[in-house]
Design a protein around this motif. Structure first.
Motif, PDB file in Angstrom:
ATOM      1  N   LEU A 118       0.899  -1.286   0.020  1.00 12.83           N
ATOM      2  CA  LEU A 118      -0.027  -0.064   0.016  1.00 12.83           C
ATOM      3  C   LEU A 118       0.798   1.195   0.042  1.00 12.83           C
ATOM      4  O   LEU A 118       0.389   2.215  -0.591  1.00 12.83           O
ATOM      5  N   MET A 119       1.814   1.297   0.696  1.00 10.69           N
ATOM      6  CA  MET A 119       2.866   2.474   0.787  1.00 10.69           C
ATOM      7  C   MET A 119       3.486   2.582  -0.714  1.00 10.69           C
ATOM      8  O   MET A 119       3.542   3.625  -1.216  1.00 10.69           O
ATOM      9  N   HIS A 120       3.834   1.309  -1.405  1.00 10.56           N
ATOM     10  CA  HIS A 120       4.267   1.719  -2.887  1.00 10.56           C
ATOM     11  C   HIS A 120       3.052   2.373  -3.798  1.00 10.56           C
ATOM     12  O   HIS A 120       3.350   2.889  -4.797  1.00 10.56           O
ATOM     13  N   ASP A 121       1.916   1.664  -3.181  1.00 12.76           N
ATOM     14  CA  ASP A 121       0.623   2.271  -4.308  1.00 12.76           C
ATOM     15  C   ASP A 121       0.637   3.739  -3.934  1.00 12.76           C
ATOM     16  O   ASP A 121       0.250   4.632  -5.059  1.00 12.76           O
ATOM     17  N   LEU A 122       0.816   4.263  -2.691  1.00 16.08           N
ATOM     18  CA  LEU A 122       0.369   5.547  -2.436  1.00 16.08           C
ATOM     19  C   LEU A 122       1.648   6.278  -3.024  1.00 16.08           C
ATOM     20  O   LEU A 122       1.215   7.541  -3.575  1.00 16.08           O
ATOM     21  N   VAL A 123       2.880   6.059  -3.031  1.00 11.97           N
ATOM     22  CA  VAL A 123       3.760   6.712  -3.676  1.00 11.97           C
ATOM     23  C   VAL A 123       3.882   6.718  -5.249  1.00 11.97           C
ATOM     24  O   VAL A 123       3.614   7.786  -5.855  1.00 11.97           O
ATOM     25  N   ALA A 124       3.242   5.621  -5.866  1.00 14.20           N
ATOM     26  CA  ALA A 124       3.099   5.629  -7.374  1.00 14.20           C
ATOM     27  C   ALA A 124       1.733   6.426  -7.878  1.00 14.20           C
ATOM     28  O   ALA A 124       1.816   7.407  -8.410  1.00 14.20           O
ATOM     29  N   ARG A 125       0.785   6.617  -6.836  1.00 16.86           N
ATOM     30  CA  ARG A 125      -0.507   7.240  -7.167  1.00 16.86           C
ATOM     31  C   ARG A 125      -0.384   8.804  -7.048  1.00 16.86           C
ATOM     32  O   ARG A 125      -0.934   9.706  -7.771  1.00 16.86           O
ATOM     33  N   ARG A 129       6.370  13.884  -2.276  1.00 18.53           N
ATOM     34  CA  ARG A 129       7.796  14.055  -1.941  1.00 18.53           C
ATOM     35  C   ARG A 129       8.161  14.046  -0.512  1.00 18.53           C
ATOM     36  O   ARG A 129       7.421  15.074   0.405  1.00 18.53           O
ATOM     37  N   PHE A 130       9.153  13.006   0.056  1.00 16.62           N
ATOM     38  CA  PHE A 130       9.187  12.688   1.346  1.00 16.62           C
ATOM     39  C   PHE A 130      10.530  12.167   1.451  1.00 16.62           C
ATOM     40  O   PHE A 130      10.681  11.474   2.446  1.00 16.62           O
ATOM     41  N   ASP A 131      11.593  12.418   0.704  1.00 14.07           N
ATOM     42  CA  ASP A 131      12.942  11.708   0.556  1.00 14.07           C
ATOM     43  C   ASP A 131      12.510  10.184   0.510  1.00 14.07           C
ATOM     44  O   ASP A 131      13.381   9.412   1.147  1.00 14.07           O
ATOM     45  N   PHE A 132      11.624   9.610  -0.297  1.00 13.18           N
ATOM     46  CA  PHE A 132      11.320   8.152  -0.019  1.00 13.18           C
ATOM     47  C   PHE A 132      12.384   7.710  -1.117  1.00 13.18           C
ATOM     48  O   PHE A 132      12.802   8.045  -2.089  1.00 13.18           O
ATOM     49  N   ALA A 133      12.987   6.393  -0.447  1.00 17.66           N
ATOM     50  CA  ALA A 133      14.016   5.676  -1.403  1.00 17.66           C
ATOM     51  C   ALA A 133      13.754   4.239  -1.198  1.00 17.66           C
ATOM     52  O   ALA A 133      13.627   3.830   0.066  1.00 17.66           O
ATOM     53  N   THR A 192      17.994  -7.200   3.321  1.00 20.33           N
ATOM     54  CA  THR A 192      16.746  -7.064   2.814  1.00 20.33           C
ATOM     55  C   THR A 192      16.531  -6.171   1.816  1.00 20.33           C
ATOM     56  O   THR A 192      16.511  -4.942   2.184  1.00 20.33           O
ATOM     57  N   PRO A 193      16.510  -6.340   0.349  1.00 20.72           N
ATOM     58  CA  PRO A 193      16.537  -5.194  -0.597  1.00 20.72           C
ATOM     59  C   PRO A 193      15.279  -4.531  -0.789  1.00 20.72           C
ATOM     60  O   PRO A 193      15.275  -3.533  -1.493  1.00 20.72           O
ATOM     61  N   SER A 194      14.070  -5.119  -0.330  1.00 21.21           N
ATOM     62  CA  SER A 194      12.903  -4.580  -0.455  1.00 21.21           C
ATOM     63  C   SER A 194      12.335  -3.480   0.540  1.00 21.21           C
ATOM     64  O   SER A 194      11.206  -2.997   0.413  1.00 21.21           O
ATOM     65  N   GLU A 195      13.187  -3.013   1.506  1.00 18.13           N
ATOM     66  CA  GLU A 195      12.782  -2.119   2.441  1.00 18.13           C
ATOM     67  C   GLU A 195      13.263  -0.650   2.062  1.00 18.13           C
ATOM     68  O   GLU A 195      13.856  -0.493   1.130  1.00 18.13           O
ATOM     69  N   ASP A 196      12.378   0.106   2.656  1.00 15.34           N
ATOM     70  CA  ASP A 196      12.411   1.651   2.217  1.00 15.34           C
ATOM     71  C   ASP A 196      12.901   2.419   3.355  1.00 15.34           C
ATOM     72  O   ASP A 196      12.963   2.048   4.509  1.00 15.34           O
ATOM     73  N   ALA A 383       7.249   1.377  17.923  1.00 13.91           N
ATOM     74  CA  ALA A 383       8.409   1.963  17.208  1.00 13.91           C
ATOM     75  C   ALA A 383       8.073   1.523  15.566  1.00 13.91           C
ATOM     76  O   ALA A 383       8.853   1.879  14.645  1.00 13.91           O
ATOM     77  N   LEU A 384       6.806   1.042  15.179  1.00 17.78           N
ATOM     78  CA  LEU A 384       6.683   0.489  14.140  1.00 17.78           C
ATOM     79  C   LEU A 384       5.495   1.551  13.183  1.00 17.78           C
ATOM     80  O   LEU A 384       5.041   1.012  12.097  1.00 17.78           O
ATOM     81  N   GLY A 385       5.203   2.288  13.781  1.00 10.40           N
ATOM     82  CA  GLY A 385       4.277   3.364  13.283  1.00 10.40           C
ATOM     83  C   GLY A 385       4.285   3.760  11.841  1.00 10.40           C
ATOM     84  O   GLY A 385       3.448   3.510  10.945  1.00 10.40           O
ATOM     85  N   PHE A 386       5.603   4.240  11.509  1.00 11.56           N
ATOM     86  CA  PHE A 386       5.703   4.516   9.977  1.00 11.56           C
ATOM     87  C   PHE A 386       5.752   3.120   9.172  1.00 11.56           C
ATOM     88  O   PHE A 386       5.205   3.261   8.165  1.00 11.56           O
ATOM     89  N   THR A 387       6.238   2.048   9.592  1.00 10.89           N
ATOM     90  CA  THR A 387       6.462   0.938   8.922  1.00 10.89           C
ATOM     91  C   THR A 387       5.082   0.315   8.585  1.00 10.89           C
ATOM     92  O   THR A 387       4.648   0.110   7.411  1.00 10.89           O
ATOM     93  N   LEU A 388       4.306   0.375   9.553  1.00 11.72           N
ATOM     94  CA  LEU A 388       2.987  -0.213   9.518  1.00 11.72           C
ATOM     95  C   LEU A 388       1.580   0.748   8.979  1.00 11.72           C
ATOM     96  O   LEU A 388       0.407   0.037   8.938  1.00 11.72           O
ATOM     97  N   ALA A 389       2.093   1.962   8.873  1.00 11.95           N
ATOM     98  CA  ALA A 389       0.915   3.051   8.938  1.00 11.95           C
ATOM     99  C   ALA A 389       0.007   2.717   7.544  1.00 11.95           C
ATOM    100  O   ALA A 389      -1.302   2.712   7.770  1.00 11.95           O
ATOM    101  N   ALA A 390       0.508   2.419   6.472  1.00 21.11           N
ATOM    102  CA  ALA A 390      -0.191   2.388   5.320  1.00 21.11           C
ATOM    103  C   ALA A 390      -1.134   1.252   5.131  1.00 21.11           C
ATOM    104  O   ALA A 390      -2.437   1.008   4.998  1.00 21.11           O
TER     105      ALA A 390
END
Length: 414
Positions: A118-125, A129-133, A192-196, A383-390
């Motif tokens: 869902l985070m990747h969907d949000l970024v694509a949609r 801009r939030f320094d996402f990488a 883990t290559p899939s982390e952001d 501590a997982l709020g950002f990670t689990l938010a979407a």
């Protein structure tokens, strides 16, 4: 339906976004002056979807005596004559069993992988801009026994859908050259290559702007929710510092503040503040700083690149209810940075920050219905709020709409 979301941190803002996309009229209320300036302001900045193991673990119990005896240990406990602290601590101790921790890890991993989608969907949609990488994450080990245990956990998580790689010292250095100065201390790593990574505060602000402009979401900032008024098994209004706010439905998503608000209506989510610290360094052309997100497993410190900045976060203080910066803890964190990245060559003193993470004893948030038919909760992410938010926002919207979700129905419920 008109839904009032209480809280404008990352959990509240993603909840508002998911609900607005479902066609609800949404109002967000928060005591702060803008979105994301509480616990979301300067967190660890890592979106670690695959690293969601709970704080409560049998291994933590073994380390507790040594940690509690050291003034600069990763975990510090201040015992208080506070029934809330003792209730939380007893729940934490009950959760420190291997079978319980393994089950919790599997459940949180479901939510983490859903959140990544869902985070990747949000970024694509939205193109916010939030320094996402998508820079991946490397856990760096300096102890052979801990590394061997991590490889065993990697095999377990692979059975749950995680794609990770065990790296030897040379491979760790090839992946992240900034570690060269501590090469002799490294025994291996889990990559883990899939982390952001991303700036949580910037995402909250970007969502605020997008929701106000595109979705007509209303915001009431500088407005503190003092209590919820009930009648006949439902909420009829939120009593705030600026008067009553009425809606068809209400979502409690205000982090640490959710505990008091819930207790007022007879619900105990067992949320307790765990204080964490961060430093934000501005980098220069001479900086030898990591590009990959790093976790110094031995010292429980994380490093995340945000454009030309480096966010460093760590430590847990149990029993500290103030968000004030403890200068001794911050000094200890600075020492860790200097030992880990001696050639950081930053532009100047880092920005110092402390925040209160809304934690539950077993590290599992609460998402969904309460005993009141028009009141829902999305809180307790620690501590997982950002990670689990979407993912949490998506599950909340699904449960309000009574539709199937990617997370099993029984999980993360009161």
């Amino acid at each position: 339906m008109h839904i009032l979301v209480i809280g404008a941190g990352i959990i509240g803002m993603t909840s508002a976004y998911a609900l607005a996309r479902d066609g609800h009229a949404v109002t967000v209320v928060d005591g702060a002056a803008q979105a994301g300036v509480g616990t979301s302001r300067a967190n660890g900045a890592q979106l670690s979807y695959s690293f969601v193991a709970p704080l409560a673990d049998a291994g933590v119990l073994r380390k507790l005596p040594a940690w509690l005896a050291q003034p600069n240990s990763p975990l510090r406990l201040r015992l208080r004559a506070d029934p809330a602290q003792w209730r939380w601590a007893l729940g934490f101790l009950r959760a420190c069993r291997r079978d319980t921790a393994d089950r919790t890890t599997a459940e949180l991993l479901q939510l983490g992988l859903h959140s990544r989608r869902l985070m990747h969907d949000l970024v694509a949609r939205e193109g916010l801009r939030f320094d996402f990488a998508s820079s991946g994450k490397l856990l760096v080990y300096q102890d052979r026994q801990a590394y061997d245990a991590a490889r065993a956990l990697m095999d377990y998580q692979a059975s749950l859908g995680c794609e990770q790689q065990a790296l030897d010292r040379a491979a760790c250095l090839a992946l992240e050259p900034a570690l060269a100065d501590i090469a002799e201390r490294i025994v291996g790593g889990i990559y883990t290559p899939s982390e952001d990574a991303g700036d949580c505060l910037a995402l909250c602000g970007a969502l605020q702007g997008r929701l106000a402009q595109a979705s007509g979401v209303r915001f009431h900032f500088g407005t503190r929710v003092e209590r919820l008024r009930t009648e006949g098994g439902r909420i009829v209004a939120a009593q705030t510092s600026a008067g009553a706010l009425e809606a068809d439905g209400y979502v409690i998503a205000n982090g640490v503040g959710a505990q008091a608000l819930c207790r007022e209506v007879g619900v105990d989510p067992l949320i307790y503040p765990l204080k964490g610290y961060s430093l934000t360094y501005t980098l220069t052309d001479a900086s030898r700083a990591p590009r990959t997100s790093l976790s110094d497993v031995h010292n429980k410190v994380v490093y995340a690149r945000l454009g030309n900045r480096l966010r460093v976060a760590g430590m847990v203080d149990i029993g500290a209810r103030s968000g004030d910066v403890d200068t001794r803890r911050i000094a200890g964190l600075k020492v860790q940075v200097r030992r880990y990245l001696p050639r950081l060559n930053e532009a100047g003193p880092p920005e110092e920050w402390a925040g209160l993470r809304p934690a539950r004893p077993d590290s599992k948030p609460l998402i969904g219905a309460t005993p009141y038919r028009n009141l829902w909760i999305n809180a307790g992410h620690g501590a997982l709020g950002f990670t689990l938010a979407a993912g949490s926002a998506g599950v909340l919207a699904d449960r309000i709409a009574h539709r199937p979700s990617a997370v099993a129905d029984r999980l993360f419920m009161l």
